[in-house]
Design a protein around this motif. Structure first.
Motif, PDB file in Angstrom:
ATOM      1  N   THR A  49      48.145  71.306 -74.202  1.00 18.26           N
ATOM      2  CA  THR A  49      48.460  72.277 -75.090  1.00 18.26           C
ATOM      3  C   THR A  49      49.655  71.901 -76.227  1.00 18.26           C
ATOM      4  O   THR A  49      49.700  72.339 -77.099  1.00 18.26           O
ATOM      5  CB  THR A  49      49.082  73.803 -74.290  1.00 18.26           C
ATOM      6  OG1 THR A  49      50.316  73.334 -73.372  1.00 18.26           O
ATOM      7  CG2 THR A  49      48.054  73.903 -73.324  1.00 18.26           C
ATOM      8  N   ILE A  50      50.458  71.126 -75.717  1.00 20.99           N
ATOM      9  CA  ILE A  50      51.891  70.535 -76.386  1.00 20.99           C
ATOM     10  C   ILE A  50      51.042  69.562 -77.285  1.00 20.99           C
ATOM     11  O   ILE A  50      51.406  69.439 -78.738  1.00 20.99           O
ATOM     12  CB  ILE A  50      52.876  70.044 -75.467  1.00 20.99           C
ATOM     13  CG1 ILE A  50      53.375  70.745 -74.609  1.00 20.99           C
ATOM     14  CG2 ILE A  50      53.869  69.243 -76.418  1.00 20.99           C
ATOM     15  CD1 ILE A  50      54.467  70.307 -73.519  1.00 20.99           C
ATOM     16  N   ALA A  68      50.805  69.837 -64.579  1.00 18.64           N
ATOM     17  CA  ALA A  68      51.671  69.559 -65.891  1.00 18.64           C
ATOM     18  C   ALA A  68      51.030  68.675 -66.762  1.00 18.64           C
ATOM     19  O   ALA A  68      50.822  68.852 -67.991  1.00 18.64           O
ATOM     20  CB  ALA A  68      53.037  69.038 -65.513  1.00 18.64           C
ATOM     21  N   ALA A 116      50.840  79.289 -72.677  1.00 20.24           N
ATOM     22  CA  ALA A 116      50.677  78.091 -73.345  1.00 20.24           C
ATOM     23  C   ALA A 116      49.499  77.756 -73.821  1.00 20.24           C
ATOM     24  O   ALA A 116      49.550  77.283 -75.115  1.00 20.24           O
ATOM     25  CB  ALA A 116      51.142  76.909 -72.381  1.00 20.24           C
ATOM     26  N   TYR A 122      59.193  77.062 -75.198  1.00 20.75           N
ATOM     27  CA  TYR A 122      59.358  75.619 -74.345  1.00 20.75           C
ATOM     28  C   TYR A 122      61.060  75.183 -74.355  1.00 20.75           C
ATOM     29  O   TYR A 122      61.127  74.728 -73.562  1.00 20.75           O
ATOM     30  CB  TYR A 122      58.624  74.507 -75.413  1.00 20.75           C
ATOM     31  CG  TYR A 122      57.036  74.413 -75.050  1.00 20.75           C
ATOM     32  CD1 TYR A 122      56.436  74.051 -74.011  1.00 20.75           C
ATOM     33  CD2 TYR A 122      56.370  75.193 -76.054  1.00 20.75           C
ATOM     34  CE1 TYR A 122      55.238  74.292 -73.731  1.00 20.75           C
ATOM     35  CE2 TYR A 122      54.960  75.405 -75.644  1.00 20.75           C
ATOM     36  CZ  TYR A 122      54.442  74.532 -74.549  1.00 20.75           C
ATOM     37  OH  TYR A 122      53.087  74.736 -74.569  1.00 20.75           O
ATOM     38  N   CYS A 169      42.040  78.927 -67.352  1.00 17.93           N
ATOM     39  CA  CYS A 169      43.090  77.711 -66.851  1.00 17.93           C
ATOM     40  C   CYS A 169      44.194  78.197 -66.213  1.00 17.93           C
ATOM     41  O   CYS A 169      44.323  77.511 -65.148  1.00 17.93           O
ATOM     42  CB  CYS A 169      43.314  76.974 -68.326  1.00 17.93           C
ATOM     43  SG  CYS A 169      41.979  76.224 -69.196  1.00 17.93           S
ATOM     44  N   GLY A 170      44.741  79.351 -66.616  1.00 20.20           N
ATOM     45  CA  GLY A 170      45.854  80.012 -66.017  1.00 20.20           C
ATOM     46  C   GLY A 170      45.440  80.274 -64.407  1.00 20.20           C
ATOM     47  O   GLY A 170      46.099  80.219 -63.524  1.00 20.20           O
ATOM     48  N   SER A 228      44.976  77.216 -62.306  1.00 21.25           N
ATOM     49  CA  SER A 228      46.397  76.409 -62.064  1.00 21.25           C
ATOM     50  C   SER A 228      46.887  77.337 -61.094  1.00 21.25           C
ATOM     51  O   SER A 228      47.658  76.805 -60.141  1.00 21.25           O
ATOM     52  CB  SER A 228      47.178  76.299 -63.372  1.00 21.25           C
ATOM     53  OG  SER A 228      47.547  77.522 -63.799  1.00 21.25           O
ATOM     54  N   ILE A 283      49.319  71.608 -68.948  1.00 22.28           N
ATOM     55  CA  ILE A 283      50.308  71.890 -69.752  1.00 22.28           C
ATOM     56  C   ILE A 283      50.324  70.909 -71.198  1.00 22.28           C
ATOM     57  O   ILE A 283      50.511  71.129 -72.252  1.00 22.28           O
ATOM     58  CB  ILE A 283      51.726  72.043 -69.244  1.00 22.28           C
ATOM     59  CG1 ILE A 283      51.658  73.076 -68.070  1.00 22.28           C
ATOM     60  CG2 ILE A 283      52.886  72.239 -70.259  1.00 22.28           C
ATOM     61  CD1 ILE A 283      51.270  74.291 -68.681  1.00 22.28           C
ATOM     62  N   VAL A 326      50.931  79.654 -67.572  1.00 21.04           N
ATOM     63  CA  VAL A 326      49.734  78.706 -68.013  1.00 21.04           C
ATOM     64  C   VAL A 326      49.187  79.523 -69.266  1.00 21.04           C
ATOM     65  O   VAL A 326      48.634  78.732 -70.299  1.00 21.04           O
ATOM     66  CB  VAL A 326      49.070  78.199 -67.063  1.00 21.04           C
ATOM     67  CG1 VAL A 326      47.888  77.406 -67.384  1.00 21.04           C
ATOM     68  CG2 VAL A 326      49.844  77.416 -65.890  1.00 21.04           C
ATOM     69  N   SER A 343      41.822  80.718 -71.984  1.00 22.01           N
ATOM     70  CA  SER A 343      43.187  80.274 -71.599  1.00 22.01           C
ATOM     71  C   SER A 343      43.571  80.980 -70.286  1.00 22.01           C
ATOM     72  O   SER A 343      44.208  80.586 -69.450  1.00 22.01           O
ATOM     73  CB  SER A 343      43.968  81.086 -72.734  1.00 22.01           C
ATOM     74  OG  SER A 343      43.790  80.576 -73.803  1.00 22.01           O
TER      75      SER A 343
END
Length: 313
Positions: free
Chosen positions: A213-214, A206, A115, A255, A154-155, A158, A210, A112, A151
């Protein structure tokens, strides 16, 4: 059965990792393959971290993020591959309960975090190309540190959620995990608990973590593409795009391999293991190569280090 096994997980002291199923005579070859690629991961990422830390010309936001990306790649690969290599040559192929929890925690944490770091790198490229006059303000040292710290946060959140729901299940069905590391999907398969909550948590992570970030990466490159196409000269457009090509390569590789892992049918566990090898080994091996081969500043820094060693010898 799931009810009466509510705290049965506390009785489990270890799991058995099946690993990649190959003929016994190929175990040594598989071990050698893992060893060589893991050695390249160590060499490539440690070299990248060292060059970025020691060369003052690379003291910029982009290389700050790149150094953290190398740390992340090295960390999740090291959390999994050494144990997998030991198990290739071992008859027992066991991992302790605590070891399994730790492995899944680190895997989720760094996956995570990577990402989000890649999203931060996309934002960095967006500011550099679309708002160059405000770059030093929007991408100051403190902002970069906050982005990387966020970052990791968040990792961490999660991964805590992931291991909490995964290891709250009971494991009265089996201790045998059909994988070469502790991942949530194969662990769920050996549980006799209701895994609906696990699936809901995974889907929520997700969507909430996730997916943004996408979106950041896609939107950043939409603006970048629009800005670059307005540059009148071909040379100017080429130069602007070249600053993004390495990052785009790394994003596509990450990805692409992750999609390969999670879109592989559950009915084909061996193919899923091969897909996991691509993500866990080949991605951290190729990332430093992508940045070093396509980046003039990194190549110059490497030549400088090699020249110094040659002089000393």
């Amino acid at each position: 059965m799931g009810d009466k096994g509510g705290d049965n997980h506390s009785e489990v002291t270890d799991f058995i990792l099946v690993g990649i199923r190959v003929r016994p005579e190929l175990h040594s070859l598989l071990f050698l393959l893992f060893l060589v690629i893991y050695g390249m991961v160590l060499l490539g990422n440690l070299s990248m971290i060292g060059i970025i830390a020691t060369d003052p010309r690379l003291n910029t936001p982009m290389y700050f993020f790149l150094g953290n990306l190398s740390i992340i790649d090295l960390s999740y690969c090291t959390a999994i591959i050494p144990k997998a290599m030991v198990n290739i040559l071992s008859q027992k192929k066991a991992i302790s309960f605590a070891g399994c929890v730790t492995q899944l925690f680190l895997y989720a944490l760094f996956m995570v975090t990577e990402a989000f770091v890649l999203a931060a790198m996309a934002y960095d490229r967006f500011v550099a190309i679309c708002n160059p006059l405000l770059y030093s303000v929007h991408m100051s040292r403190s902002v970069c540190i906050q982005l990387v710290a966020g970052s990791y946060l968040c990792g961490w959140v999660s991964s805590i959620l992931q291991i909490s729901v995964t290891f709250s299940m009971s494991f009265c069905a089996s201790r045998v995990i059909d994988h070469f590391y502790c991942d949530s999907n194969p662990i769920e398969k050996i549980s006799c608990s209701n895994i609906l909550i696990n699936k809901m948590v995974s889907l929520s992570l997700a969507v909430v973590i996730i997916l943004p970030t996408i979106i950041v990466i896609v939107v950043s490159y939409m603006y970048i593409g629009s800005t670059v196409l307005k540059i009148p000269s071909t040379e100017g457009r080429k130069k602007a795009f070249s600053t993004c090509s390495s990052h785009l390569g790394v994003v596509s590789l990450l990805y692409g391999t992750v999609s390969f892992v999670y879109l592989t049918p559950p009915s084909n566990p061996e193919l899923r293991k091969v897909a996991s090898v691509c993500y866990i080994l080949f991605t951290p091996m190729l990332n430093p190569l992508i940045y070093s081969l396509r980046n003039k500043h990194v190549k110059d820094a490497m030549r400088k280090v090699l020249w110094k060693k040659k002089v000393l010898l």
